[in-house]
Every structure is written in structure tokens, then in C-alpha cells.
Design an enzyme around this catalytic site. Structure first.
Site, PDB file in Angstrom:
ATOM      1  CE1 TYR A 180      24.028  38.796  15.194  1.00  0.00           C
ATOM      2  CE2 TYR A 180      22.515  40.010  13.699  1.00  0.00           C
ATOM      3  CZ  TYR A 180      22.957  38.684  14.336  1.00  0.00           C
ATOM      4  OH  TYR A 180      22.312  37.292  14.047  1.00  0.00           O
ATOM      5  CE  LYS A 187      21.100  35.355  11.796  1.00  0.00           C
ATOM      6  NZ  LYS A 187      20.892  33.949  11.462  1.00  0.00           N
TER       7      LYS A 187
HETATM    8  P1  NAD Z   1      26.130  27.241  16.386  1.00  0.00           P
HETATM    9  O1  NAD Z   1      27.334  27.709  16.172  1.00  0.00           O
HETATM   10  O2  NAD Z   1      25.784  26.282  17.481  1.00  0.00           O
HETATM   11  O3  NAD Z   1      25.550  27.057  14.996  1.00  0.00           O
HETATM   12  C1  NAD Z   1      25.738  27.550  14.119  1.00  0.00           C
HETATM   13  C2  NAD Z   1      25.757  26.749  12.948  1.00  0.00           C
HETATM   14  O4  NAD Z   1      25.931  27.016  11.564  1.00  0.00           O
HETATM   15  C3  NAD Z   1      26.996  25.497  13.137  1.00  0.00           C
HETATM   16  O5  NAD Z   1      26.437  24.241  13.382  1.00  0.00           O
HETATM   17  C4  NAD Z   1      27.695  25.552  11.933  1.00  0.00           C
HETATM   18  O6  NAD Z   1      28.287  24.248  11.429  1.00  0.00           O
HETATM   19  C5  NAD Z   1      26.544  26.130  10.856  1.00  0.00           C
HETATM   20  N1  NAD Z   1      27.432  26.626   9.573  1.00  0.00           N
HETATM   21  C6  NAD Z   1      28.192  27.524   9.316  1.00  0.00           C
HETATM   22  N2  NAD Z   1      28.677  27.873   8.206  1.00  0.00           N
HETATM   23  C7  NAD Z   1      27.962  26.712   7.741  1.00  0.00           C
HETATM   24  C8  NAD Z   1      28.207  26.229   6.310  1.00  0.00           C
HETATM   25  N3  NAD Z   1      28.917  26.952   5.367  1.00  0.00           N
HETATM   26  N4  NAD Z   1      27.439  25.015   5.948  1.00  0.00           N
HETATM   27  C9  NAD Z   1      26.752  24.537   6.848  1.00  0.00           C
HETATM   28  N5  NAD Z   1      26.547  24.880   8.085  1.00  0.00           N
HETATM   29  C10 NAD Z   1      27.404  25.948   8.284  1.00  0.00           C
HETATM   30  O7  NAD Z   1      25.143  28.747  17.015  1.00  0.00           O
HETATM   31  P2  NAD Z   1      23.848  29.059  17.333  1.00  0.00           P
HETATM   32  O8  NAD Z   1      23.704  30.300  18.025  1.00  0.00           O
HETATM   33  O9  NAD Z   1      22.881  27.629  17.617  1.00  0.00           O
HETATM   34  O10 NAD Z   1      23.322  29.388  15.699  1.00  0.00           O
HETATM   35  C11 NAD Z   1      22.392  28.692  15.182  1.00  0.00           C
HETATM   36  C12 NAD Z   1      21.571  29.881  14.528  1.00  0.00           C
HETATM   37  O11 NAD Z   1      20.662  30.539  15.236  1.00  0.00           O
HETATM   38  C13 NAD Z   1      22.156  30.837  13.515  1.00  0.00           C
HETATM   39  O12 NAD Z   1      21.382  31.161  12.332  1.00  0.00           O
HETATM   40  C14 NAD Z   1      22.226  32.001  14.329  1.00  0.00           C
HETATM   41  O13 NAD Z   1      22.520  33.261  13.757  1.00  0.00           O
HETATM   42  C15 NAD Z   1      20.803  32.108  15.207  1.00  0.00           C
HETATM   43  N6  NAD Z   1      20.674  33.042  16.197  1.00  0.00           N
HETATM   44  C16 NAD Z   1      21.649  32.779  17.300  1.00  0.00           C
HETATM   45  C17 NAD Z   1      21.338  33.543  18.386  1.00  0.00           C
HETATM   46  C18 NAD Z   1      22.282  33.250  19.579  1.00  0.00           C
HETATM   47  O14 NAD Z   1      22.263  34.174  20.437  1.00  0.00           O
HETATM   48  N7  NAD Z   1      22.848  32.156  19.668  1.00  0.00           N
HETATM   49  C19 NAD Z   1      20.289  34.246  18.465  1.00  0.00           C
HETATM   50  C20 NAD Z   1      19.422  34.614  17.405  1.00  0.00           C
HETATM   51  C21 NAD Z   1      19.749  33.975  16.320  1.00  0.00           C
END
Ligand code: NAD
Length: 282
Positions: A180, A187
């Protein structure tokens, strides 16, 4: 004693609108929400957007760029043909300004903001953390943490009746999670930013919280090497012996956006099957 008496002003949304009975009233009716971070139907942002929509909120979507426009149109279009969708790459102040200009043209207020955005260069999630380049460190923090500050600053003046800002975090902010790497450090910055923003915006009754989610199979998650092993690890070791499902993140996102969470701000709420409490695995 009637429940309304001791719940106090938390129920004023129900009593304020005389033409609806309390039962008919949806918890987010009359609220306008901005959702940033839908890439596809697996996105956590989409799960929370669905919960907010079903609860009666009117939503606006931002998307990262033309590559994702079609996906977002297809999904958000199901909420109504006139759903506003605007491009916004959060690494650009100009794009943020332009997006909010477009939002202000449609809406004179905002109640909710979801920040569900993270990015780190792939190589930074593969090797050891110590190898993180200056540029990868900068980009990860800019896109994944600073953007919450920038979006909150743009949204706050529109939250004249108070509001709820929500960001997505992960346990790698507080403990070392293999691969990570710099995303964990970003984060940690996101979670600290949540607390500082909560303090700044509290006097305006704008709340700022994070959901720290257990692993969910999304586009962003697949960028982390060993992700499927992570899912198995949670299943084996989290107290609930299973992974979270996106609907559960939607439900917590709805709670944090609603009056039920009116006194909760600056917090990181774990929606992770209890994994975060474990000190040693059983
Ligand atoms: P996802 O890929 O569906 O979403 C990530 C989003 O970030 C995408 O829509 C992407 O377009 C956007 N993004 C990236 N760079 C960008 C930029 N420069 N400008 C605008 N948008 C941008 O994946 P997800 O897992 O739904 O991620 C959403 C959030 O949840 C993130 O913050 C991620 O770290 C967090 N998260 C995810 C998990 C997991 O296991 N999937 C766990 C905990 C936290």
C-alpha cells in the site's frame, strides 16, 4: 416521552415540511450532493451515490476526464436525464474552478460532498516504500489528499445551511499494509486533513468525516499488488469473517450524510468487518 422530545432538533427536518408525514419523508430529501470519484459501476462512489439518491438527494457528478465520461453518463443518467455531470481532474485548480462554476449555474446550494478519489503511480505500489520517488510521493498526496482540501474550500461557501463532507480512507493510513506504500502515507494525510477541515468548518455546521473501508474489488484496488490476497486475508481474520460489500459502504455514507450523524465530525468510521480492532490474528 415521545421520541421527538428527546431527539430534539434532529427531527426538525420531519416537522418542518408540513405536506409530508414523517413516514413519507426521505432522509436526504431536499439535499443537493456532489459525488466525485465514479469511474464505473464497481466504484465505491457509485454505491454511496445510489444510497444518497434513494434517500432523496439530488446529485451532481464529477468525473476525471473524457475516458470516464461515457461510464458516468450511463450510470448517473439512470437518476434522470438532466443529472448534471461535469469533468473535474482534481489535480488542476482551473478544472475545480470550472466545475464549481457549472455547479453554481444549476444549484444555489450544496449539502453533501463525497470525495472518493485516490491515485498513486503504479510503480510506487509495487516496490518497497523506501523506493518512493519524490514525484510519486507528490502526485499521491496531491490527488488523494490535497484534493479534499481544495474541493472542501470550493464547496463550503455553497453549504450555507450546513453540510456533510465525506472522504474514503483505508487502514494503511495507520498501520503498514504490504504494497500500500505511499498510498498509506497519503491516506494518513487525508485523515489528518479531515480533522483540520472539521475544525475549520464546524462553526458553519459543516461536518467532515472519513469512512475507512475494508478492501473492495474496484479499479483502484486492482492497482495494488496482492489485492486478491488481501480479500482472502480479511475473510480469514476479520471478526465478521467476511469482506464488506459496497452496499454497506453506501449505508454508512447515507448515515454520515443524514441528521442521524448531526454531531459526528472529524471522525474515521471503520466499515471493515471489524478488521481494525485486531491486534493478533486468531
Ligand atoms: P475507483 O477506481 O472506482 O475510484 C477511484 C476514483 O478516483 C476514480 O473515479 C478515478 O477517476 C478517480 N481519480 C483518480 N485520479 C483522479 C484525478 N486526478 N481527478 C479526479 N478523479 C480522479 O476505486 P474505489 O476503490 O472506488 O476508490 C474510491 C476511494 O475509496 C479511493 O479514495 C480509495 O482509496 C478508497 N478506498 C478503496 C478501497 C478498496 O478496497 N477499493 C478501500 C478503502 C478505501
Amino acid at each position: 416521552m415521545g421520541s421527538g422530545a428527546w431527539l430534539g432538533f434532529g427531527l426538525t427536518w420531519a416537522s418542518a415540511t408540513s405536506h409530508h408525514s414523517k413516514q413519507d419523508m426521505k432522509p436526504l430529501e431536499g439535499k443537493v450532493g456532489l459525488v466525485a470519484g465514479v469511474a464505473n459501476k464497481r466504484s465505491i462512489a457509485w454505491a454511496i451515490a445510489q444510497a444518497w439518491h434513494e434517500a432523496g438527494a439530488e446529485l451532481v457528478f464529477t468525473y476525471q476526464g473524457d475516458r470516464l465520461k461515457g461510464n458516468v453518463e450511463q450510470l448517473a443518467g439512470t437518476f434522470g436525464e438532466d443529472t448534471l455531470m461535469v469533468p473535474c481532474d482534481v489535480s488542476s485548480d482551473e478544472e475545480i474552478d470550472r466545475a464549481f462554476d457549472a455547479i453554481r449555474e444549476r444549484h444555489d446550494k450544496l449539502d453533501l460532498l463525497l470525495h472518493s478519489i485516490a491515485f498513486a503511480p503504479k510503480e510506487a505500489l509495487e516496490s518497497d516504500f523506501i523506493q518512493t520517488s519524490r514525484e510519486a510521493f507528490r502526485v499521491a498526496h496531491d490527488v488523494s489528499a490535497y484534493s479534499l482540501v481544495a474541493l472542501s474550500r470550493a464547496a463550503a461557501p455553497m453549504m450555507s445551511q450546513g453540510g456533510s463532507i465525506l472522504a474514503m480512507s483505508y487502514y494503511g493510513a495507520e498501520k503498514v499494509v504490504p504494497h500500500y506504500n505511499v498510498m498509506g502515507v497519503a491516506k494518513a494525510s487525508l485523515e489528518a486533513s479531515t480533522r483540520y477541515l472539521a475544525a475549520d468548518l464546524g462553526p458553519k455546521q459543516i461536518r467532515v468525516n472519513c469512512i475507512s473501508a475494508g478492501p473492495v474489488n474496484t479499479l483502484a484496488a486492482r492497482g495494488i499488488s496482492g489485492f486478491s490476497a488481501m480479500l482472502k486475508h480479511y475473510e480469514a481474520h476479520a471478526p465478521l469473517k467476511r469482506n464488506v460489500v459496497p452496499e454497506e459502504l453506501g449505508a454508512t455514507g447515507l448515515f454520515l450524510a443524514s441528521d442521524g450523524a448531526a454531531a459526528i465530525t472529524g471522525q474515521v468510521i471503520y466499515v471493515d468487518s471489524g478488521y481494525q480492532i485486531m491486534g493478533m490474528y486468531q
